[in-house]
Scaffold this motif. Structure first.
Motif, PDB file in Angstrom:
ATOM      1  N   GLU A 297       0.683  -1.536   0.062  1.00 47.83           N
ATOM      2  CA  GLU A 297      -0.493  -0.110   0.033  1.00 47.83           C
ATOM      3  C   GLU A 297       1.643   1.338  -0.232  1.00 47.83           C
ATOM      4  N   ARG A 298       1.855   1.612   1.104  1.00 46.85           N
ATOM      5  CA  ARG A 298       2.916   2.845   0.998  1.00 46.85           C
ATOM      6  C   ARG A 298       3.787   2.904  -0.478  1.00 46.85           C
ATOM      7  N   LEU A 299       4.265   1.772  -1.129  1.00 47.52           N
ATOM      8  CA  LEU A 299       4.511   1.454  -2.395  1.00 47.52           C
ATOM      9  C   LEU A 299       3.812   2.396  -3.312  1.00 47.52           C
ATOM     10  N   LEU A 300       2.571   1.949  -3.668  1.00 40.41           N
ATOM     11  CA  LEU A 300       1.876   2.557  -4.519  1.00 40.41           C
ATOM     12  C   LEU A 300       0.925   3.069  -4.191  1.00 40.41           C
ATOM     13  N   GLN A 301       0.824   3.636  -2.580  1.00 37.57           N
ATOM     14  CA  GLN A 301       1.188   5.231  -2.835  1.00 37.57           C
ATOM     15  C   GLN A 301       1.574   6.654  -3.186  1.00 37.57           C
ATOM     16  N   TYR A 302       3.286   5.668  -2.532  1.00 41.05           N
ATOM     17  CA  TYR A 302       3.466   7.321  -2.972  1.00 41.05           C
ATOM     18  C   TYR A 302       4.196   7.140  -4.321  1.00 41.05           C
ATOM     19  N   VAL A 303       4.066   6.420  -5.521  1.00 43.95           N
ATOM     20  CA  VAL A 303       3.757   6.685  -6.432  1.00 43.95           C
ATOM     21  C   VAL A 303       3.006   7.025  -7.024  1.00 43.95           C
ATOM     22  N   ILE A 304       1.288   7.152  -6.771  1.00 38.56           N
ATOM     23  CA  ILE A 304       0.316   7.529  -6.825  1.00 38.56           C
ATOM     24  C   ILE A 304       0.353   9.262  -6.877  1.00 38.56           C
ATOM     25  N   ALA A 305       1.509   9.439  -6.173  1.00 42.22           N
ATOM     26  CA  ALA A 305       1.897  10.730  -5.448  1.00 42.22           C
ATOM     27  C   ALA A 305       2.641  11.500  -6.510  1.00 42.22           C
ATOM     28  N   GLY A 306       2.963  11.077  -8.168  1.00 45.30           N
ATOM     29  CA  GLY A 306       3.436  11.303  -8.222  1.00 45.30           C
ATOM     30  C   GLY A 306       4.943  11.402  -8.155  1.00 45.30           C
ATOM     31  N   ASN A 307       5.628  10.568  -7.607  1.00 45.63           N
ATOM     32  CA  ASN A 307       6.726  10.582  -6.924  1.00 45.63           C
ATOM     33  C   ASN A 307       7.649   8.834  -7.911  1.00 45.63           C
ATOM     34  N   GLY A 308       8.417   8.714  -7.586  1.00 44.15           N
ATOM     35  CA  GLY A 308       9.683   7.840  -8.356  1.00 44.15           C
ATOM     36  C   GLY A 308       9.280   7.187  -9.242  1.00 44.15           C
ATOM     37  N   VAL A 309       8.749   7.984 -10.383  1.00 44.86           N
ATOM     38  CA  VAL A 309       8.492   7.819 -11.527  1.00 44.86           C
ATOM     39  C   VAL A 309       9.826   7.441 -12.743  1.00 44.86           C
TER      40      VAL A 309
ATOM     41  N   LEU B 105      -2.844   4.866 -10.410  1.00 43.11           N
ATOM     42  CA  LEU B 105      -1.756   5.417 -10.669  1.00 43.11           C
ATOM     43  C   LEU B 105      -2.220   7.022 -11.350  1.00 43.11           C
ATOM     44  N   PRO B 106      -0.710   7.803 -11.820  1.00 45.58           N
ATOM     45  CA  PRO B 106      -0.936   8.990 -12.810  1.00 45.58           C
ATOM     46  C   PRO B 106      -1.466   8.521 -13.773  1.00 45.58           C
ATOM     47  N   GLY B 107      -1.480   9.026 -14.732  1.00 43.18           N
ATOM     48  CA  GLY B 107      -2.215   8.976 -16.129  1.00 43.18           C
ATOM     49  C   GLY B 107      -0.637   8.367 -17.225  1.00 43.18           C
TER      50      GLY B 107
ATOM     51  N   PHE C 122      -0.114   4.845 -16.054  1.00 45.43           N
ATOM     52  CA  PHE C 122      -0.897   3.455 -16.053  1.00 45.43           C
ATOM     53  C   PHE C 122      -1.049   3.843 -17.296  1.00 45.43           C
ATOM     54  N   SER C 123      -0.405   4.191 -18.457  1.00 42.21           N
ATOM     55  CA  SER C 123      -0.843   3.927 -20.100  1.00 42.21           C
ATOM     56  C   SER C 123       0.426   3.093 -20.320  1.00 42.21           C
ATOM     57  N   ALA C 124       2.192   3.489 -19.511  1.00 36.87           N
ATOM     58  CA  ALA C 124       2.574   2.719 -19.841  1.00 36.87           C
ATOM     59  C   ALA C 124       2.638   1.075 -19.382  1.00 36.87           C
ATOM     60  N   TYR C 125       2.246   1.299 -18.451  1.00 35.02           N
ATOM     61  CA  TYR C 125       1.950  -0.282 -17.975  1.00 35.02           C
ATOM     62  C   TYR C 125       0.236  -0.761 -18.367  1.00 35.02           C
TER      63      TYR C 125
ATOM     64  N   HIS D 166     -19.101 -11.153  -3.501  1.00 32.00           N
ATOM     65  CA  HIS D 166     -20.180 -10.086  -3.442  1.00 32.00           C
ATOM     66  C   HIS D 166     -19.385  -9.078  -2.159  1.00 32.00           C
ATOM     67  N   SER D 167     -18.649  -7.877  -2.425  1.00 26.22           N
ATOM     68  CA  SER D 167     -17.890  -7.774  -0.927  1.00 26.22           C
ATOM     69  C   SER D 167     -18.779  -6.067  -1.161  1.00 26.22           C
ATOM     70  N   GLY D 168     -19.185  -5.967  -2.420  1.00 24.51           N
ATOM     71  CA  GLY D 168     -19.983  -4.284  -2.011  1.00 24.51           C
ATOM     72  C   GLY D 168     -18.729  -3.598  -2.786  1.00 24.51           C
ATOM     73  N   LEU D 169     -17.454  -3.887  -3.118  1.00 26.47           N
ATOM     74  CA  LEU D 169     -15.961  -3.134  -3.535  1.00 26.47           C
ATOM     75  C   LEU D 169     -15.773  -2.692  -4.628  1.00 26.47           C
ATOM     76  N   CYS D 170     -15.612  -1.528  -5.316  1.00 21.66           N
ATOM     77  CA  CYS D 170     -15.620  -1.812  -7.140  1.00 21.66           C
ATOM     78  C   CYS D 170     -14.953  -0.824  -7.726  1.00 21.66           C
ATOM     79  N   THR D 171     -14.505  -0.795  -8.851  1.00 18.87           N
ATOM     80  CA  THR D 171     -12.847  -0.489  -8.924  1.00 18.87           C
ATOM     81  C   THR D 171     -13.230   0.318 -10.382  1.00 18.87           C
ATOM     82  N   PHE D 172     -12.762   1.175 -10.848  1.00 20.47           N
ATOM     83  CA  PHE D 172     -12.832   1.196 -12.044  1.00 20.47           C
ATOM     84  C   PHE D 172     -10.975   1.815 -12.946  1.00 20.47           C
ATOM     85  N   PHE D 173     -10.968   1.350 -13.613  1.00 20.46           N
ATOM     86  CA  PHE D 173      -9.929   1.833 -14.156  1.00 20.46           C
ATOM     87  C   PHE D 173     -10.215   2.465 -15.525  1.00 20.46           C
ATOM     88  N   PRO D 174      -8.920   3.798 -15.745  1.00 20.33           N
ATOM     89  CA  PRO D 174      -9.368   4.616 -16.646  1.00 20.33           C
ATOM     90  C   PRO D 174      -9.431   3.893 -18.573  1.00 20.33           C
ATOM     91  N   CYS D 175     -10.506   4.064 -19.025  1.00 25.11           N
ATOM     92  CA  CYS D 175      -9.960   4.077 -21.089  1.00 25.11           C
ATOM     93  C   CYS D 175      -9.219   4.742 -21.549  1.00 25.11           C
TER      94      CYS D 175
END
Length: 414
Positions: free
Chosen positions: A326-338, A378-380, A383-386, A405-414
């Motif tokens: 979670e921490r690694l992904l959050q770090y990348v989501i924040a725009g770091n480690g590109v 993930l930043p655009g 996300f596009s690269a991968y 059926h956990s009630g959780l859902c995930t939307f991925f950008p197109c």
């Protein structure tokens, strides 16, 4: 002479560790084991499989085989540092040095940005007549200096072994004392004499102990690689080895992997230009390769089935592993480690591997689905690269898993 002294020193460290284990002095054992691992790493840092390197590697392997159940984070970190040096020398078996990945819808492997190769290419075995004759003739592998009888430490260690064996003969076999198992093990066998490498049996026999009985660098590399493939380093990280570790040792291994499976530039102050110059090519390679290798190994251990203990082993390390991802992904989501493109690719792949392999555990479903949500954020540009790799992983997850059926859902950008 130098090699003989190194061998005698390593044997002395091992004897001291065995004696300390007999008296339940785990702190002394740990200190001696870490010293042996450090010596092995320094001997291997030069990029060649020298006799000193082989002697230290053999002693390190004995420590892993005998003392792994009492290892904690510091000792496991030493084990991992030795493994990373072995990878740099291209001495690890394929299942540890090659990484799992997804295939496209056409069944072909996806193009990968992670193309890490061993730092030091293995030397080729000489095909000249002189080299062949030299292999046929063999050479005298360095031995510890001969003495009138055993050395003091070896004699003392063997005395304790005899005491332990006498106790075992008189009493029923119990596993309550760790040192009984440790001290009953025989010391490493001497190098195989006369191994000329001319047939398969002699090559395999020569690879059973270190240092190997050969002088051609290519042959030495082949034999040491065979030794590593059958060593305690590989066995302890396999299914049966992980299943035998007590919870405290398993948690120590997970903590060491977490510390090493994140790029140093992400969570620590960057090295000064002077330090970067001093580290050179080796330091640059390890900065990229070490986090990738350790993240892969952490994922493999977490996903490892353990039929004898069910999900008990997983429960000891899952909170640590999930928080780390979670921490690694959050770090990348924040725009770091590109700039760490290779690590980010392996982070995405191993996040999906965790979800695919563990989704059948209902207790972990909320956390696993949360990890997929992080991927969707993930930043655009990243996300596009991968995107193709993410899509293939999600497809495998949907096809092979029965999602609740956990009630959780995930939307991925197109």
């Amino acid at each position: 002479p130098d090699a003989a002294v190194a061998m005698q020193a390593m044997m002395g460290f091992q004897d001291l560790a065995r004696i300390s284990a007999y008296f339940d002095n785990s702190e002394t054992v740990s200190g001696l084991v870490r010293t042996i691992f450090q010596y092995c790493c320094r001997a291997a840092a030069g990029g060649t499989v020298t006799v000193r390197c082989q002697i230290a590697l053999g002693s390190s392997e004995q420590c892993v085989t005998h003392f792994a159940p009492i290892f904690r984070e510091a000792e496991w970190r030493g084990v991992l540092e030795v493994l990373l040096q072995l990878w740099a020398l291209d001495l690890l078996p394929p299942h540890l040095s090659e990484f799992d990945d997804f295939s496209g819808t056409d069944g072909k492997p996806l193009e990968s940005l992670c193309n890490i190769r061993p730092l030091y290419p293995p030397p080729e075995a000489s095909r000249t007549a002189d080299a062949h004759c030299e292999e046929q003739r063999g050479y005298s592998a360095p031995q510890a200096p001969a003495a009138d009888g055993d050395g003091f430490l070896e004699s003392l260690a063997r005395w304790f072994e005899d005491e332990t064996k006498d106790d075992e003969d008189e009493e029923s076999h119990e596993s309550g004392r760790l040192q009984d198992d440790l001290l009953s093990s025989a010391p490493p066998s001497p190098p195989f004499p006369g191994g000329d490498g001319s047939d398969k049996n002699s090559v395999e026999a020569a690879a059973q102990s270190l240092p190997v009985d050969a002088s051609d660098p290519g042959v030495i590399h082949q034999l040491v690689k065979q030794y590593v493939a059958r060593s305690g380093f590989v066995e302890v990280l396999g299914h049966s080895g992980i299943a035998k570790l007590p919870p405290e040792s398993l948690q120590g291994l997970a903590k060491a992997l977490v510390q090493l499976s994140r790029p140093s530039k992400w969570f620590a102050q960057a090295s000064s230009p002077e330090e970067q110059v001093a580290q050179g090519l080796s330091g640059e390679w390890h900065d990229v390769a070490d986090p990738v290798f350790c993240l892969e190994l952490l994922t493999n251990i977490t996903c490892m089935p353990s039929p004898s203990t069910g999900s008990t082993s997983l429960s000891h390390i899952w909170p640590l592993v999930s928080t780390h991802f979670e921490r690694l992904l959050q770090y990348v989501i924040a725009g770091n480690g590109v700039a760490e493109a290779q690590f980010i690719e392996r982070l995405i792949v191993n996040t999906l591997r965790l979800c695919i392999r563990l989704i059948g555990n209902s207790e972990l479903v909320p956390t696993l689905l949360m990890l997929t949500q992080y991927l969707s954020k993930l930043p655009g540009k990243i996300f596009s690269a991968y995107s193709e790799r993410i899509a293939c992983g999600i497809l495998v997850l949907v096809q092979e898993a029965t999602l609740p059926h956990s009630g959780l859902c995930t939307f991925f950008p197109c």
